[in-house]
Each structure stands twice: as structure tokens, then as C-alpha cells.
Write a protein that holds these residues in place. Structure first.
Motif, PDB file in Angstrom:
ATOM      1  N   HIS A   4      37.224  33.394  40.837  1.00 57.39           N
ATOM      2  CA  HIS A   4      36.469  32.167  40.621  1.00 57.39           C
ATOM      3  C   HIS A   4      36.795  31.560  39.257  1.00 57.39           C
ATOM      4  CE1 HIS A   4      34.246  34.799  43.366  1.00 57.39           C
ATOM      5  NE2 HIS A   4      33.786  33.699  43.929  1.00 57.39           N
ATOM      6  N   GLN A  53      47.425  29.160  40.878  1.00 61.43           N
ATOM      7  CA  GLN A  53      48.115  29.849  41.953  1.00 61.43           C
ATOM      8  C   GLN A  53      48.911  31.014  41.375  1.00 61.43           C
ATOM      9  OE1 GLN A  53      48.091  29.337  45.385  1.00 61.43           O
ATOM     10  NE2 GLN A  53      46.352  28.001  44.894  1.00 61.43           N
ATOM     11  N   ARG A  71      41.477  28.031  37.422  1.00 57.74           N
ATOM     12  CA  ARG A  71      42.130  28.894  38.402  1.00 57.74           C
ATOM     13  C   ARG A  71      43.566  28.410  38.553  1.00 57.74           C
ATOM     14  NH1 ARG A  71      40.780  28.753  43.505  1.00 57.74           N
ATOM     15  NH2 ARG A  71      40.687  30.991  43.945  1.00 57.74           N
ATOM     16  N   ASP A  97      50.414  38.759  46.192  1.00 53.79           N
ATOM     17  CA  ASP A  97      49.435  38.893  47.270  1.00 53.79           C
ATOM     18  C   ASP A  97      48.159  39.583  46.809  1.00 53.79           C
ATOM     19  OD1 ASP A  97      51.174  37.721  49.139  1.00 53.79           O
ATOM     20  OD2 ASP A  97      52.161  39.645  49.528  1.00 53.79           O
ATOM     21  N   THR A 156      44.036  38.105  44.198  1.00 57.94           N
ATOM     22  CA  THR A 156      43.876  36.655  44.309  1.00 57.94           C
ATOM     23  C   THR A 156      42.793  36.358  45.336  1.00 57.94           C
ATOM     24  OG1 THR A 156      45.502  36.399  46.091  1.00 57.94           O
ATOM     25  CG2 THR A 156      46.324  36.261  43.828  1.00 57.94           C
ATOM     26  N   GLY A 157      42.336  35.110  45.343  1.00 56.43           N
ATOM     27  CA  GLY A 157      41.394  34.680  46.356  1.00 56.43           C
ATOM     28  C   GLY A 157      42.122  34.395  47.658  1.00 56.43           C
ATOM     29  N   ASP A 158      41.376  33.964  48.657  1.00 60.79           N
ATOM     30  CA  ASP A 158      41.975  33.671  49.962  1.00 60.79           C
ATOM     31  C   ASP A 158      43.013  32.559  49.876  1.00 60.79           C
ATOM     32  OD1 ASP A 158      40.372  35.591  51.113  1.00 60.79           O
ATOM     33  OD2 ASP A 158      38.805  34.164  51.713  1.00 60.79           O
ATOM     34  N   ASP A 159      42.894  31.703  48.866  1.00 62.07           N
ATOM     35  CA  ASP A 159      43.838  30.595  48.714  1.00 62.07           C
ATOM     36  C   ASP A 159      45.019  30.948  47.824  1.00 62.07           C
ATOM     37  OD1 ASP A 159      42.526  30.794  46.325  1.00 62.07           O
ATOM     38  OD2 ASP A 159      41.953  28.674  46.191  1.00 62.07           O
ATOM     39  N   GLY A 160      45.121  32.224  47.415  1.00 59.13           N
ATOM     40  CA  GLY A 160      46.240  32.656  46.592  1.00 59.13           C
ATOM     41  C   GLY A 160      46.079  32.357  45.115  1.00 59.13           C
ATOM     42  N   ALA A 161      44.893  31.893  44.711  1.00 61.45           N
ATOM     43  CA  ALA A 161      44.647  31.560  43.305  1.00 61.45           C
ATOM     44  C   ALA A 161      43.660  32.544  42.690  1.00 61.45           C
ATOM     45  CB  ALA A 161      44.117  30.133  43.180  1.00 61.45           C
TER      46      ALA A 161
END
Length: 220
Positions: free
Chosen positions: A89, A124, A122, A128, A131-136
Motif C-alpha cells: 500500500h 511497479q 507505489r 513476482d 508485490t500487490g496483485d497489480d505488481g506494485a
């Protein structure tokens, strides 16, 4: 005014010193001596834990700084290396944090503005893991899953210290609960003997009591 408050804190008086009250027992809310507050306590019964959550108690976190606490007093927390969910976050920054961060990083690179507030941005990540679900993930979160601010400078923003708790501001008082998402995602809950209720001063920096709005449910 902010600079004056910061100077007072550095001088050792603290933002809450003028409101200082006798020590209170974190469980019973009673005024007690330091030796009793620091003594080992037996775990509460299930009935007592439910009562504590349903009937929040007032706890003195720092001298003169009280919070209304509404979570299981037997809750424990210890950060787990493999879990970096909270670092996915953007981190809300208070004025106090911006001063500290400016001494350790380039604010133009590390921060962004949203909702009229400053945040650690945040970015990118080319990986893998962590990271968050969005790759960031947080700008300061490295490939090893460690925060470079904490690892290299032994420092982190106030909002990072608060996790996995959540601060609400109701009727002029700070109210503390466990963040709903943490119950589902955080691997550090109830894996150690470090009771949150006994270490609230580590989770709730004194600066929170100096803010007009110490709410932590403000995200990037």
C-alpha cells in the motif's frame, strides 16, 4: 505551530505531557503503579475478551495520551519476514514524517500527492514476489522483502508503525481497532507472545495526538 510542537517533543516534553495522568492498567483501565503495569498478566478468559471488544476501554499509551481500545487484549503481533502484504500500500505521510523522510531520501522521487495528502508512492516492481496483485509495492520495499528505510536507517513513517492496527477519530478521541484486511492477510497476528495491548506505545507514535485528523483509513 507544528514546528513548536516538534521542538517540544524533541526537548523531551512530548505532545501529551501537559495532559499527563497517573499510569493506567491497559486491561482494567484503573490507575496503577508502574510495577503492576509491567508485571506479567494471566490471559483473559474468553468471556473477558469478548467484553473488552464489545465494551472498549480507555488506555494511557503515552503520558497524557489516551486511546479507546477495541480489540482482543490477548492479540499478539510480530512482523513475519515472508509477509509483506502491508507494504503493498501507499503510505500516508504526516508533516512529522516528511521532515524525517527528507533526511533519508529524495522526496521528489519517493512521494506523491493524493486526496490532498502526501504519500510514499507505489511503483511497479520487476518481480513476482513481494508485490500487490497489480505488481506494485511501496517505493522502499526491496527484492528481499525488506524496507530499505527500516533496514538502513532504523526509521519508518508513523503509519507503518500503526499497522496492523487502525486509528479512528471519534468525538475528539483516538479509537483503535484491528484493521479488517489484516485479519485476512497479515501473517504476523497471533504467532508470538508479544501482546499488542502491552506494547501500544510502539504501535501508536505520540505524534498521532498532535494531528487534527489522525485517521489512518486514508489510502493512496
Amino acid at each position: 505551530m507544528f514546528a513548536a510542537r516538534l521542538q517540544d517533543s524533541v526537548a523531551g516534553d512530548g505532545w501529551c505531557a501537559r495532559l499527563a495522568t497517573p499510569d493506567r492498567d491497559p486491561i482494567l483501565g484503573e490507575t496503577v503503579a508502574n510495577d503492576r503495569r509491567d508485571a506479567d498478566r494471566k490471559p483473559l478468559s474468553a468471556t473477558a475478551r469478548i467484553s473488552f471488544v464489545n465494551e472498549p476501554r480507555r488506555v494511557e499509551v503515552h503520558p497524557g495520551c489516551e486511546a479507546v481500545v477495541a480489540f482482543d487484549p490477548d492479540l499478539t503481533f510480530e512482523c513475519v519476514d515472508s509477509c509483506t502484504w502491508c507494504c503493498g500500500h501507499g503510505v500516508l505521510l504526516y508533516d512529522h514524517d516528511l521532515l524525517g523522510l527528507a533526511q533519508r531520501a529524495n522526496l521528489n522521487d519517493a512521494t506523491t500527492t493524493a486526496h490532498g495528502e502526501q504519500f510514499v508512492r507505489r511503483e511497479q516492481k520487476d518481480r513476482d514476489d513481494h508485490t500487490g496483485d497489480d505488481g506494485a509495492a511501496c517505493y522502499f520495499l526491496g527484492e528481499d522483502g525488506l524496507c530499505s528505510l527500516h533496514a538502513e536507517h532504523d526509521w519508518k513513517p508513523a503509519r507503518c508503525s500503526v499497522f496492523p492496527l487502525e486509528v479512528h477519530y471519534e468525538n475528539g478521541e483516538i479509537r483503535v481497532t484491528v484493521r479488517d484486511e489484516a485479519e485476512e492477510h497479515c501473517e504476523g497476528l497471533d504467532v508470538s507472545e508479544r501482546r499488542v495491548i502491552d506494547n501500544l506505545d510502539a504501535f501508536l507514535p505520540e505524534v498521532l495526538w498532535s494531528l487534527e485528523n489522525p485517521e489512518t483509513k486514508i489510502e493512496l
